[in-house]
Each structure stands twice: as structure tokens, then as C-alpha cells.
Motif scaffolding. Structure first.
Motif, short mmCIF file in Angstrom:
data_model
loop_
_atom_site.label_atom_id
_atom_site.label_comp_id
_atom_site.label_asym_id
_atom_site.label_seq_id
_atom_site.Cartn_x
_atom_site.Cartn_y
_atom_site.Cartn_z
N GLY A 178 -3.73 31.36 39.55
CA GLY A 178 -3.62 32.72 40.06
C GLY A 178 -3.44 32.78 41.56
O GLY A 178 -3.10 33.83 42.11
N GLY A 179 -3.66 31.65 42.24
CA GLY A 179 -3.52 31.59 43.69
C GLY A 179 -2.10 31.33 44.16
O GLY A 179 -1.84 31.32 45.37
N MET A 180 -1.16 31.14 43.25
CA MET A 180 0.22 30.85 43.64
C MET A 180 0.92 32.17 44.02
O MET A 180 1.70 32.73 43.25
CB MET A 180 0.95 30.12 42.52
CG MET A 180 0.35 28.76 42.21
SD MET A 180 1.32 27.77 41.05
CE MET A 180 1.11 28.71 39.54
N SER A 181 0.67 32.62 45.20
CA SER A 181 1.00 33.99 45.60
C SER A 181 2.48 34.25 45.84
O SER A 181 2.88 35.41 46.03
CB SER A 181 0.20 34.36 46.86
OG SER A 181 0.42 33.42 47.89
N SER A 182 3.31 33.20 45.85
CA SER A 182 4.75 33.39 46.06
C SER A 182 5.56 33.16 44.81
O SER A 182 6.80 33.27 44.84
CB SER A 182 5.25 32.44 47.16
OG SER A 182 4.59 32.67 48.38
N ALA A 199 -7.01 35.39 32.99
CA ALA A 199 -6.79 36.71 33.57
C ALA A 199 -6.26 36.61 35.00
O ALA A 199 -5.56 37.51 35.48
CB ALA A 199 -8.11 37.51 33.55
N SER A 200 -6.56 35.50 35.67
CA SER A 200 -6.13 35.33 37.06
C SER A 200 -4.63 35.32 37.23
O SER A 200 -4.11 35.61 38.32
CB SER A 200 -6.71 34.03 37.63
OG SER A 200 -6.21 32.90 36.92
N LEU A 201 -3.88 35.03 36.15
CA LEU A 201 -2.43 35.04 36.27
C LEU A 201 -1.90 36.43 36.59
O LEU A 201 -0.79 36.58 37.11
CB LEU A 201 -1.78 34.51 34.99
CG LEU A 201 -2.08 33.04 34.62
CD1 LEU A 201 -1.27 32.63 33.39
CD2 LEU A 201 -1.81 32.10 35.78
N LEU A 225 -2.43 41.29 32.91
CA LEU A 225 -0.99 41.05 32.97
C LEU A 225 -0.22 42.35 33.21
O LEU A 225 0.96 42.32 33.56
CB LEU A 225 -0.50 40.37 31.69
CG LEU A 225 -1.03 38.96 31.41
CD1 LEU A 225 -0.21 38.28 30.34
CD2 LEU A 225 -1.07 38.10 32.66
N GLY A 226 -0.88 43.47 33.04
CA GLY A 226 -0.27 44.75 33.36
C GLY A 226 -0.03 44.92 34.85
O GLY A 226 0.62 45.88 35.27
N GLN A 227 -0.56 43.99 35.68
CA GLN A 227 -0.35 44.02 37.13
C GLN A 227 0.94 43.30 37.53
O GLN A 227 1.33 43.34 38.71
CB GLN A 227 -1.54 43.36 37.84
CG GLN A 227 -2.86 44.04 37.57
CD GLN A 227 -4.06 43.24 38.02
OE1 GLN A 227 -5.19 43.48 37.59
NE2 GLN A 227 -3.84 42.25 38.87
#
Length: 327
Positions: A178-182, A199-201, A225-227
Motif C-alpha cells: 500500500g506504500g507504493m504511492s506512484s 485493505a492497504s491496496l 478498493l472504492g478509493q
């Protein structure tokens, strides 16, 4: 001393060997030349010995175009994936210029691309992959990689595409990803990945492609995942997922392809999905999902048109059939 003996053993097996008790010297099998510069080592044992010999004879202090840390990450990757057995490994652990190594791109003294699609990689992806902080593309699809996805992959905040499709990867998806912000493309289709979808994805709001199809995932699709408001393709087909679909996916207004067939999803398709007016393909056959009969939903189904591939199961409104006294 151990390293020296291993090196001698490697030289012996790769050149000549003395047959015990015979006093006879025999020529060991060499690597067989193949078309277009490909190589095929004679056996798995030879591959491991040659890979180890390559690693032992290379010194990252000699490289000229990247840091020692990034070089060591690539050397660890070569060792962990049996680099001597790759179908192409030109210049790996031979040249002191890492940018000349096959499949590696260096920009401004940093490794930005590691692309080894279908090159006969075996073994595992090492945790040292996280020592490539400026990596933008990781393309390892079409190999025979095993073992888990390294948690350190989540450290790669510049990574734009992570493609591990069509391997033999096992274990869960780390929460750290989930930290792969790009990240724009997450493609882990066609593996043996287990556990639940973290959920972090849902934190990777940059994602446009989300592909986890044909694995062994369990649990439900997380609400988070709705985000993923930029995603246009969402694939979780051929898993062991269950439960109801989250209403939050109705927020994915850029979604074009929604591929979730062959799972154990149940219940009614949420009415919120009628917001998904860009969808041209909705595959949910071989699930237990049913379709509402509201005019709004039927209009959305008609909009999707030929791309609608479902179960032909209608959600029954039992309330409608109850006597008035019980309503």
C-alpha cells in the motif's frame, strides 16, 4: 576458505574433473549455445554453481554508474533467481557499468528499470529488491519465480509498474504494498498467491490497472478498493473470493473493465454500480450474484450491452409476495 573451496568446485565442474578412483580426467558439460545469444546451462546444479561463482567473483565496489547499495541489490537478485540459468544475462556481473546489463536501465546514477520478461528466471525475488528506491518498472512476468512477494517492494515509492504475472509466486500479498504511492499498474495475475486482498491496496489512489486474477485469494473484496478512483481495469477472476460486493466500488467512475468471474460472490449487485457508466465489460458468470430489477439497474445493464456476461439470476423481492398483513 569456504568461499575458495566453492570457487574451486565451480571451476572443476565447469572445466574438467577427475573421476574418483579412475585417475581419468573428463571434460565437464559446458553451456550449450543457442540462437541469438541465448544460453542453456547443462543442469540445475551447474546453474547454481555457476551463479555462485559469478557472485563470488564480482565486486560492487568496482561499478561506476550506480551506488554500491543498488549494485548489491541486483547481485542479490541474480543470486536468488539463478542468473546463470537465465536465457539472456548479457554483461551481468561481467561489466562494471550496470547500465549495460541486459534488462537494466540506469538514469542519473540510479536503476530505474529491471525488465526480464520470460527469461527463465527461477528461485525467489529477494528482499534486497527494496534497495532500488528509484525503480520505476519491475517487469518479471512469464518466468518460473516461486516464493512470496517481498515486503520490501512496498518501499519502492517511485515504482509505476509492478508486473509479476504468470509465475509460481505463493504466499500472501504484503500489507506494505500500500506504500507504493506512484503505482499505476499492479499485475499479479496467474500465480498461486493466497490469503486476503489487503485493505492497504486501497491507498494506491494512482492505480489504473488492478489485476489479481487466477490466484488462490480468499475472503472478500475490501471496501477500501472504492478509493481507487483512477482505476479503469479491475480483475480478481478465478479466485476463492466470497461474500457480497462492496457498494464502495460504485465510486470507480473511470472503470471500464470489471472482471470477477469464477468466485463465490453472493447477494445482489449493488445499485451504486449504476454510477459506473464507463464500464464496457462486466464479467461475473460462475458466481452466485443476482441482478436487481429496478429501472435504474436495467438501464445500466443495457448501457454495458454486449460486454455484460453474468449468471442470468434475478434477485427475488420476497417482500412483494408477502400478504399485506405481514409486510
Amino acid at each position: 576458505m569456504k568461499k575458495f573451496l566453492l570457487y574451486l568446485l565451480a571451476l572443476c565442474l565447469l572445466t574438467t574433473c577427475l573421476v574418483p578412483g579412475s585417475g581419468r580426467i573428463v571434460q565437464a558439460q559446458a553451456e550449450f549455445p543457442l540462437p541469438d545469444g541465448e544460453i542453456m546451462p547443462s543442469s540445475d546444479v551447474d546453474v547454481e554453481i555457476q551463479t555462485l561463482a559469478d557472485v563470488e567473483s564480482f565486486n560492487c565496489s568496482d561499478v561506476t554508474d550506480v551506488s554500491v547499495s543498488e549494485c548489491e541489490a541486483l547481485v542479490a537478485f541474480y543470486l536468488s533467481t539463478n542468473g546463470a540459468g537465465w536465457s539472456y544475462n548479457t554483461n551481468w556481473l561481467e561489466s562494471s557499468t550496470v547500465g549495460t546489463w541486459f534488462g537494466v536501465t540506469v538514469e542519473e546514477r540510479h536503476v530505474t528499470i529491471l525488465s526480464l520478461y520470460s527469461k527463465n528466471l527461477t528461485g525467489t525475488i529477494p528482499e534486497e529488491i527494496g534497495q532500488l528506491p528509484y525503480l520505476e518498472l519491475l517487469e518479471l512476468a512469464g518466468n518460473q519465480l516461486t516464493g512470496p512477494i517481498p515486503e520490501s517492494l512496498g518501499n519502492l515509492t517511485y515504482l509505476v509498474e509492478a508486473c509479476l504475472t504468470n509465475n509460481l509466486i505463493t504466499g500472501p500479498i504484503p500489507d506494505t504494498l500500500g506504500g507504493m504511492s506512484s503505482l499505476l499498474k499492479l499485475s499479479f495475475n496467474d500465480n498461486l498467491i493466497e490469503g486476503e486482498i489487503p485493505a492497504s491496496l486501497g491507498n494506491i489512489s494512482t492505480l489504473t490497472k488492478f489485476s489479481l486474477g487466477n490466484n488462490r485469494l480468499t475472503g472478500t473484496i475490501p471496501d477500501s478498493l472504492g478509493q481507487l478512483i483512477n482505476v479503469d481495469r479491475l480483475e480478481v477472476y478465478k479466485n476463492n473470493l466470497s461474500g457480497e460486493l462492496p457498494e464502495s466500488l460504485g465510486n470507480l467512475t473511470l472503470l471500464k473493465e470489471f472482471i470477477i468471474f469464477e468466485n463465490s460472490f453472493s447477494g445482489s449487485i449493488p445499485i451504486s454500480y449504476t454510477n459506473l457508466t464507463s464500464v464496457t465489460a462486466f464479467y461475473f458468470f460462475n458466481t452466485q450474484l443476482c441482478e436487481p430489477t429496478t429501472p435504474e439497474f436495467l438501464a445500466w445493464k443495457a448501457l454495458v450491452g454486449a460486454g455484460w456476461h453474468g449468471n442470468d439470476q434475478i434477485c427475488m423481492d420476497f417482500h412483494h409476495y408477502l400478504p399485506i398483513i405481514y409486510r
